[in-house]
Design an enzyme around this catalytic site. Structure first.
Site, short mmCIF file in Angstrom:
data_model
loop_
_atom_site.label_atom_id
_atom_site.label_comp_id
_atom_site.label_asym_id
_atom_site.label_seq_id
_atom_site.Cartn_x
_atom_site.Cartn_y
_atom_site.Cartn_z
N LYS A 80 0.81 -1.22 0.00
CA LYS A 80 0.00 0.00 0.00
C LYS A 80 0.84 1.26 0.00
O LYS A 80 0.38 2.33 -0.39
CB LYS A 80 -0.92 0.01 1.23
CG LYS A 80 -2.09 -0.92 1.11
CD LYS A 80 -3.18 -0.52 2.10
CE LYS A 80 -4.36 -1.45 2.01
NZ LYS A 80 -5.40 -1.11 2.99
N LYS A 90 -8.10 -11.49 -7.49
CA LYS A 90 -9.37 -11.49 -6.78
C LYS A 90 -10.29 -10.39 -7.28
O LYS A 90 -9.83 -9.32 -7.64
CB LYS A 90 -9.08 -11.23 -5.28
CG LYS A 90 -9.63 -12.28 -4.37
CD LYS A 90 -9.11 -12.19 -2.96
CE LYS A 90 -9.47 -10.93 -2.20
NZ LYS A 90 -9.22 -11.07 -0.75
N LYS A 92 -12.34 -3.84 -5.96
CA LYS A 92 -13.08 -2.60 -6.23
C LYS A 92 -13.27 -2.34 -7.72
O LYS A 92 -12.35 -2.42 -8.50
CB LYS A 92 -12.35 -1.42 -5.60
CG LYS A 92 -12.33 -1.52 -4.12
CD LYS A 92 -11.55 -0.37 -3.53
CE LYS A 92 -11.29 -0.62 -2.05
NZ LYS A 92 -10.40 -1.78 -1.86
#
Ligand code: TRP
Length: 326
Positions: free
Chosen positions: A110, A191, A194
Site C-alpha cells: 500500500k 481477486k 473494487k
C-alpha cells in the site's frame, strides 16, 4: 461458543466477491458473540474525501444489513464510535515493534509509489490488533491477505500477556472455503476487487440485473468448450465456483449438469443464479438506503453494545499497564 470479530473498510463499492466470499457467511453464522465492524479509522490511513467516507460508511452498513446481518443477533457497529479502539491502539503501539510492522506485506504494497506515507498506514495492523483483542475474539474470518495481520495480533497479544499478565485472548484467522474466493471476470488471476480497478471484471452489488448479466456473458473463458473446473481453465473454474457458491451445489454436480452444453448456456445460468441470490439483497438495500436515519440508529445501538465489551477490556488493560485509575 467461539467469539468472532471481523472488520471491513468503507472504501470502494461492495461487490459479489464480498457477498459470496464473506458477508453471506457472516449472516449465516451470526450469533450474539459475533462483532462486525465498519473500520472507518482504517480508511483514513490513505488520502480520502471526508464527505465520501461519511456516505460510504452508511452505505456499507446498508449493504451489510441487506446481506442479512441481524442487529438483534450479531453486533454491527462503526469503529470510530467506540473510542476504546484508538486508546487500545496507543497502548499496543508500545508493545509492537518497528521491526515486525516493517515486515507487513500489505504495508509494503500500500505504501509503494506514494509520495506521502502516513504513520497511520504503518500503524494500520496495530489498530487492527486492537479491534480484535478488545472483544476477546477467538476467530477472525478474513481473506488470505489478512493472515499476516492476524498472526501479528497473536504475537502482540502474547507479548502483552507475558509482560503484564494474562489479559488478551489469542485469536486465529479463519478463511472462506475454497470456491468462495471469487476472481475478477476479466483478469482471472486476481481477486474480484473494487470496481474502479476493473469495472468489467467486477460485479457490484449495486449493479442492475442487466449489467450483471452482461458482465457474466462477457467474462473471459478459455479455449475449448467443456464446462469443467481445471487449472488451465481458470475462467470457467471461476464461473463454476460462483455458481456453486450461489446455488449451494457441488462443482462436480454442476459439471455433470453442463455436459454437452456450451459456454453460452452455462453463462446464462450463472447470470440467472447470481441475479437470483442478489435480488433480495438488492431489494432490501434500496429500502434501507431510503431511511438512513433508521440505519444510523441501529449503528448507535451496535456501538453501545460493542462499547460495553471494549470498555471492560480497557479497564483491565489500563490497570495492568500501571496507568493510574481515575
Ligand atoms: N484489514 C482488514 C481488511 O483490509 C480490515 C480489518 C480491520 C479487519 N480490522 C479488522 C479484519 C479486524 C478483521 C478483524 O480486510
Amino acid at each position: 461458543m467461539a467469539r468472532v470479530f471481523s472488520g471491513v473498510q468503507p472504501s470502494g463499492a461492495p461487490h459479489l466477491g464480498n457477498y459470496l466470499g464473506a458477508w453471506s457467511r457472516w449472516a449465516r453464522e451470526q450469533s450474539d458473540g459475533h462483532f462486525y465492524c465498519i473500520v472507518d479509522l482504517h480508511a483514513i490511513t490513505i488520502p480520502h474525501d471526508p464527505a465520501v467516507l461519511r456516505e460510504r460508511t452508511v452505505d456499507l452498513a446498508c449493504w451489510l444489513l441487506a446481506c442479512g446481518l441481524d442487529p438483534d443477533a450479531a453486533t454491527l457497529f462503526v469503529q470510530s464510535h467506540v473510542r476504546e479502539h484508538s486508546e487500545c491502539t496507543w497502548i499496543l503501539n508500545c508493545v509492537a515493534s518497528m521491526g515486525e510492522l516493517q515486515r507487513m506485506v500489505q504495508f509494503k504494497e500500500k505504501s509503494e509509489g506514494r509520495d506521502f506515507i502516513s504513520v497511520g498506514l504503518f500503524d494500520y495492523p496495530v489498530l487492527q490488533a486492537a479491534d480484535i483483542l478488545l472483544y476477546h475474539a477467538d476467530e477472525v474470518p478474513v481473506g488470505e491477505d489478512q493472515r499476516q495481520h492476524v498472526e501479528l495480533t497473536r504475537d502482540i497479544a502474547q507479548r502483552f500477556n507475558s509482560r503484564f499478565g494474562d489479559t488478551f485472548t489469542l485469536p486465529r484467522a479463519t478463511f472462506p472455503k475454497t470456491g468462495a474466493r471469487i476472481m475478477d471476470l476479466q483478469h482471472v488471476d486476481r481477486k474480484m476487487s473494487k470496481s474502479a480497478e476493473s469495472p468489467q471484471g467486477t460485479i457490484d452489488l449495486a449493479d442492475s440485473e442487466e449489467a450483471t448479466r452482461k458482465k457474466i456473458m462477457r467474462a473471459v473463458t478459455d479455449s475449448g468448450s467443456e464446462v469443467r473446473a481445471a487449472p488451465d481453465k481458470q475462467g470457467i473454474t471461476n464461473l463454476l465456483d460462483m455458481l456453486s457458491a450461489a446455488t449451494g451445489k457441488d462443482v462436480a454436480d454442476l459439471e455433470a449438469h453442463f455436459v454437452g452444453k456450451g459456454y453460452g448456456d452455462f453463462k446464462r445460468e450463472v447470470a440467472e443464479a447470481v441475479n437470483g441470490v442478489l435480488r433480495p439483497v438488492r431489494d432490501r438495500y434500496s429500502e434501507l438506503r431510503d431511511d438512513p436515519a433508521a440505519v444510523e440508529d441501529l449503528l448507535r445501538k451496535g456501538a453501545d453494545r460493542a462499547r460495553a465489551v471494549a470498555a471492560a477490556t480497557m479497564d483491565g488493560v489500563r490497570a495492568r499497564v500501571g496507568l493510574l485509575l481515575r
